[in-house]
Scaffold this active site. Structure first.
Site, PDB file in Angstrom:
ATOM      1  N   ASP A 295       1.244  21.500 -24.950  1.00  0.00           N
ATOM      2  CA  ASP A 295       0.699  21.771 -26.278  1.00  0.00           C
ATOM      3  C   ASP A 295       0.045  20.565 -26.940  1.00  0.00           C
ATOM      4  OD1 ASP A 295       1.408  24.445 -26.374  1.00  0.00           O
ATOM      5  OD2 ASP A 295       3.456  23.989 -26.988  1.00  0.00           O
TER       6      ASP A 295
ATOM      7  N   HIS B  13      10.226  17.973 -23.555  1.00  0.00           N
ATOM      8  CA  HIS B  13      10.373  19.271 -22.899  1.00  0.00           C
ATOM      9  C   HIS B  13      11.774  19.382 -22.331  1.00  0.00           C
ATOM     10  CE1 HIS B  13       9.586  22.678 -20.267  1.00  0.00           C
ATOM     11  NE2 HIS B  13       8.559  22.909 -21.064  1.00  0.00           N
TER      12      HIS B  13
HETATM   13  N1  CMC Z   1       9.810  13.814 -31.132  1.00  0.00           N
HETATM   14  C1  CMC Z   1      10.811  12.939 -31.395  1.00  0.00           C
HETATM   15  N2  CMC Z   1      12.008  12.984 -30.807  1.00  0.00           N
HETATM   16  C2  CMC Z   1      12.215  13.949 -29.904  1.00  0.00           C
HETATM   17  C3  CMC Z   1      11.230  14.903 -29.575  1.00  0.00           C
HETATM   18  C4  CMC Z   1       9.981  14.811 -30.222  1.00  0.00           C
HETATM   19  N3  CMC Z   1       9.012  15.677 -29.954  1.00  0.00           N
HETATM   20  N4  CMC Z   1      11.705  15.749 -28.645  1.00  0.00           N
HETATM   21  C5  CMC Z   1      12.952  15.353 -28.404  1.00  0.00           C
HETATM   22  N5  CMC Z   1      13.274  14.267 -29.154  1.00  0.00           N
HETATM   23  C6  CMC Z   1      14.545  13.502 -29.131  1.00  0.00           C
HETATM   24  C7  CMC Z   1      15.647  14.278 -29.821  1.00  0.00           C
HETATM   25  O1  CMC Z   1      15.708  13.939 -31.184  1.00  0.00           O
HETATM   26  C8  CMC Z   1      16.845  13.809 -29.044  1.00  0.00           C
HETATM   27  O2  CMC Z   1      17.173  12.504 -29.487  1.00  0.00           O
HETATM   28  P1  CMC Z   1      18.713  11.992 -29.512  1.00  0.00           P
HETATM   29  O3  CMC Z   1      19.138  11.948 -28.078  1.00  0.00           O
HETATM   30  O4  CMC Z   1      18.644  10.668 -30.175  1.00  0.00           O
HETATM   31  O5  CMC Z   1      19.475  13.008 -30.303  1.00  0.00           O
HETATM   32  C9  CMC Z   1      16.331  13.674 -27.610  1.00  0.00           C
HETATM   33  O6  CMC Z   1      14.919  13.416 -27.756  1.00  0.00           O
HETATM   34  C10 CMC Z   1      16.538  14.916 -26.760  1.00  0.00           C
HETATM   35  O7  CMC Z   1      15.907  16.004 -27.415  1.00  0.00           O
HETATM   36  P2  CMC Z   1      16.515  17.457 -27.542  1.00  0.00           P
HETATM   37  O8  CMC Z   1      16.034  18.057 -28.845  1.00  0.00           O
HETATM   38  O9  CMC Z   1      17.991  17.444 -27.291  1.00  0.00           O
HETATM   39  O10 CMC Z   1      15.793  18.178 -26.325  1.00  0.00           O
HETATM   40  P3  CMC Z   1      15.660  19.722 -26.058  1.00  0.00           P
HETATM   41  O11 CMC Z   1      15.533  19.898 -24.597  1.00  0.00           O
HETATM   42  O12 CMC Z   1      16.731  20.487 -26.763  1.00  0.00           O
HETATM   43  O13 CMC Z   1      14.270  20.132 -26.800  1.00  0.00           O
HETATM   44  C11 CMC Z   1      11.969  20.441 -27.197  1.00  0.00           C
HETATM   45  C12 CMC Z   1      13.063  20.252 -26.141  1.00  0.00           C
HETATM   46  C13 CMC Z   1      10.662  20.775 -26.505  1.00  0.00           C
HETATM   47  C14 CMC Z   1      12.345  21.607 -28.132  1.00  0.00           C
HETATM   48  C15 CMC Z   1      11.816  19.127 -28.019  1.00  0.00           C
HETATM   49  O14 CMC Z   1      11.424  18.074 -27.167  1.00  0.00           O
HETATM   50  C16 CMC Z   1      10.853  19.265 -29.184  1.00  0.00           C
HETATM   51  O15 CMC Z   1      11.251  19.709 -30.266  1.00  0.00           O
HETATM   52  N6  CMC Z   1       9.530  18.900 -28.989  1.00  0.00           N
HETATM   53  C17 CMC Z   1       8.546  19.083 -30.021  1.00  0.00           C
HETATM   54  C18 CMC Z   1       8.081  20.530 -30.044  1.00  0.00           C
HETATM   55  C19 CMC Z   1       7.182  20.858 -28.867  1.00  0.00           C
HETATM   56  O16 CMC Z   1       6.252  20.133 -28.560  1.00  0.00           O
HETATM   57  N7  CMC Z   1       7.452  22.009 -28.224  1.00  0.00           N
HETATM   58  C20 CMC Z   1       6.640  22.504 -27.118  1.00  0.00           C
HETATM   59  C21 CMC Z   1       7.384  22.515 -25.817  1.00  0.00           C
HETATM   60  S1  CMC Z   1       6.328  22.823 -24.392  1.00  0.00           S
HETATM   61  C22 CMC Z   1       5.657  24.376 -24.596  1.00  0.00           C
HETATM   62  C23 CMC Z   1       6.611  25.455 -24.923  1.00  0.00           C
HETATM   63  O17 CMC Z   1       7.738  25.491 -24.430  1.00  0.00           O
HETATM   64  O18 CMC Z   1       6.221  26.344 -25.669  1.00  0.00           O
END
Ligand code: CMC
Length: 392
Positions: free
Chosen positions: A327, A270
């Site tokens: 989720d 998140h």
């Molecule tokens: N699985 C594997 N790796 C992950 C995940 C995941 N679900 N989420 C983040 N990472 C890794 C990402 O690859 C990155 O790694 P590195 O530092 O090596 O590059 C690190 O963690 C930081 O992630 P980020 O993508 O820079 O984080 P963000 O704040 O931009 O994204 C997020 C947040 C929610 C989009 C992301 O965690 C994600 O894609 N999660 C899966 C989708 C999900 O469950 N979304 C629902 C969010 S809660 C409800 C809502 O908002 O609707």
């Protein structure tokens, strides 16, 4: 002027001041109007929480009854609007139907769309709260080729939605009160989450003085993305994929850690929570309660529990502070209730609606609001000389 900073994805930039929802992502705290989510979930009804978000006070019983009555008289869709649903293909994604229908709603209320008129804003919010469950149920009915039912206003908000979704004119359908209560609680957990992608969208569109229907419809489209609301469907597809591959959870986690293209642990991570999402903790308890009442427990629950256990002990996830988000477990409950996977994000939208209305209203009522207009860092060519097409 002339000085622009880049904040990719708005990681550090506040887009507004807001008094609605407080999140402390490090501590895993979520409060609506100051009330901790743990005190509201299961204790306050979804309509009570909607009133709280929109009006900044807990309603008295009389205020809640009046709010409920106002919504109840608007649950019908105009007959022309019902015809709208027959134009979509049967396999239309219900989120696309939902956002299209919300935009279409505005065509019926053209004399009550003025964002500067508090009475028109109030009735637009009531109409949306009343009609979104009807639209959501119709999107589902359309997808299975069933007739579109009318709302039954003797039922409460969530029961009415469940009956419209699962009832049939040929069968006497009784809403299961336990399921209705759980769904109501899930709506409460989704009701607001400060400046997430869809809410920021609702505000940005509204900042141009676009009406509430147009703004909320845009929010629904933002919510449909798999990184946002679409994650609840994506989680279930992921769990089903793991099961189809023989249930090898470790192998799946290895693929996630290897950052295989398109493979993420959906329902984890998140932008704001760097701790257990407080909503996920509540949903996890609810899923165990719901599934324990079923004759045959869902094997996907076992896979989800194992995934969580492995991830919470694995350095990849621990070092990145990736925890289950709201989720991760909701899809299992929706599935147990009989919703097809495609409908999960629609349920998120039903829950998030009062938050969108409250945030949009807060922005409109603030005299300091300006149109949202982010700047950019230009990375293109410097000035070039045009060459006429005959000379190229
Ligand atoms: N699985 C594997 N790796 C992950 C995940 C995941 N679900 N989420 C983040 N990472 C890794 C990402 O690859 C990155 O790694 P590195 O530092 O090596 O590059 C690190 O963690 C930081 O992630 P980020 O993508 O820079 O984080 P963000 O704040 O931009 O994204 C997020 C947040 C929610 C989009 C992301 O965690 C994600 O894609 N999660 C899966 C989708 C999900 O469950 N979304 C629902 C969010 S809660 C409800 C809502 O908002 O609707």
């Amino acid at each position: 002027t002339g000085y622009v900073t880049l904040d990719q994805g708005f990681v550090n930039t506040a887009s507004c001041a807001s008094a609605i929802t407080y999140i402390d992502g490090d501590a895993g705290i979520l409060r609506y109007r100051g009330f901790p989510i743990e005190q509201l979930a299961g204790k306050a009804s979804f309509l009570e929480v909607s009133y709280l978000l929109i009006h900044d006070k807990l309603p008295t019983p009389a205020e809640l009854a009046e709010f409920g009555d106002k919504i109840r008289v608007h649950t019908l869709l105009q007959e022309e609007m019902r015809a709208f649903f027959s134009g979509f293909p049967r396999d239309a994604h219900p989120m696309a139907v939902l956002s299209s229908a919300v935009t279409a709603l505005s065509t019926f209320y053209q004399d009550a769309l003025d964002p500067a008129d508090p009475e028109q804003v109030e009735i637009s919010g009531i109409r949306l709260m009343a009609k979104l469950p009807t639209i959501a149920a119709y999107a589902y009915k359309k997808s299975i080729g069933h007739p579109l039912p009318y709302p039954d206003n003797s039922l409460d908000y969530v029961e009415n939605f469940l009956r419209m979704t699962f009832g049939l004119p040929t069968v006497n359908y009784e809403v299961d009160p336990t399921l209705a209560k759980v769904l109501d609680m899930l709506f409460v957990l989704h009701a607001d989450h400060e400046q997430n992608c869809s809410t920021s969208t609702v505000r940005l569109v509204g900042s141009a003085q676009a009406n509430l229907f147009a703004s909320v419809s845009s929010g629904i489209n933002a919510l449909s993305g798999p990184l946002h609301g679409g994650a609840n469907s994506a989680v279930l597809e992921m769990l089903e994929g793991i099961r189809a591959d023989g249930g090898d959870v470790d192998a799946f986690v290895r693929r996630v850690k290897a950052k295989e293209k398109g493979v993420k642990l959906m329902g984890f991570g998140h932008r704001v929570y760097k701790n257990y999402d407080p909503r996920a903790a509540i949903v996890k308890k609810a899923v165990q309660d719901v599934i324990s009442t079923m004759d045959r427990p869902d094997p996907l629950l076992e896979i989800a529990l194992k995934l969580e256990e492995i991830a919470l002990a694995d350095d990849y996830f621990v070092s990145r502070k990736l925890y289950p988000n709201v989720d991760f477990y909701t899809g299992l409950i929706y599935k147990a209730m009989g919703f097809p996977t495609k409908m999960f994000t629609v349920l998120f939208a039903l829950g998030r609606l009062p938050g969108w209305i409250a945030q949009w209203g807060e922005m409109m009522a603030d005299p300091t609001t300006k149109i949202g207009r982010p700047r950019q860092l230009y990375t293109g060519e410097a000035e070039r000389q045009f060459v006429p097409i005959t000379e190229r």
